[in-house]
Design an enzyme around this catalytic site. Structure first.
Site, PDB file in Angstrom:
ATOM      1  CB  CYS A 137      25.332 -60.160   4.496  1.00 23.61           C
ATOM      2  SG  CYS A 137      25.718 -58.541   5.175  1.00 23.61           S
TER       3      CYS A 137
ATOM      4  CD  GLU B 181      25.870 -53.766   0.042  1.00 24.41           C
ATOM      5  OE1 GLU B 181      26.214 -53.235   1.118  1.00 24.41           O
ATOM      6  OE2 GLU B 181      25.953 -54.987  -0.153  1.00 24.41           O
TER       7      GLU B 181
ATOM      8  CG  HIS C  96      24.006 -53.346   4.974  1.00 26.19           C
ATOM      9  ND1 HIS C  96      23.936 -54.141   6.096  1.00 26.19           N
ATOM     10  CD2 HIS C  96      24.468 -54.149   3.982  1.00 26.19           C
ATOM     11  CE1 HIS C  96      24.342 -55.374   5.792  1.00 26.19           C
ATOM     12  NE2 HIS C  96      24.670 -55.405   4.515  1.00 26.19           N
TER      13      HIS C  96
HETATM   14 CO    CO Z   1      25.285 -57.086   3.494  1.00 31.83          CO
END
Ligand code: CO
Length: 180
Positions: free
Chosen positions: A107, A152, A155
């Site tokens: 990441c 994603e 996140h």
């Molecule tokens: Co990430």
């Protein structure tokens, strides 16, 4: 150049807000700049010159914005590019079968890679508004493609990939799952 926030930043742990549609010009520009950042990050010379890491996905909180949007960009093979600029993504359905990358995940907000398997759904159907198509889309994704979309999406909910690694047994083998 976008500033990437790391996992010590509070924003990486927040639940992001839905983005109003139709999309504002500003939100659209930001999201497209995130997509562009990813594309450039995969150019070795550019990345080295600007001291940035190569990435395939970038979510708004990683650049300090508490908004439900993210960009994805990678070359699947010689002549196929996978790219999205998604707003308000939502998983509609998922397989019971799971998958994980055999070399683990990485990441842009996590400086040192954390070892261990990150199990995710093998298949998902996701809906979102895609700025690249300028309409709501339904994406059916398997394996690696599904992993990136889920990484994603995490996140946007304040979750980092290493949260999903089994602390007691980072390389546990789970049934009904496949390594990618
Ligand atoms: Co990430």
């Amino acid at each position: 150049m976008l500033k990437i926030f790391d996992d010590k930043s509070k924003i990486l742990r927040e639940y992001c807000d839905e983005v109003p549609l139709p999309l504002s010009k500003k939100d659209e520009e930001v999201l497209l700049s995130m997509l562009h950042y990813l594309e450039k990050s995969q150019d070795d010379k550019y990345a080295e010159k600007h001291h940035i890491r190569s990435g395939v996905g970038l979510a708004a909180p990683q650049i300090g914005l508490k908004k439900r949007m993210y960009a994805i960009y990678y070359k699947k093979n010689e002549d196929e590019v996978i790219q999205y600029a998604l707003v308000n993504p939502k998983i509609l359905s998922n397989s019971t079968k799971m998958c994980a990358m055999k070399n683990g995940e990485g990441c842009l907000s996590v400086k040192e890679d954390k070892e261990g398997y990150v199990y995710r759904y093998y298949k998902i159907v996701l809906k979102a508004f895609d700025v690249l198509k300028n309409k709501e889309v339904q994406i059916t994704a398997y394996g690696y493609d599904a992993i990136v979309l889920q990484h994603e999406l995490d996140h946007l909910n304040g979750i980092l990939y290493y949260d999903r690694i089994n602390k007691q047994n980072p390389f546990e083998i789970r049934p009904n799952s496949e390594f990618i």
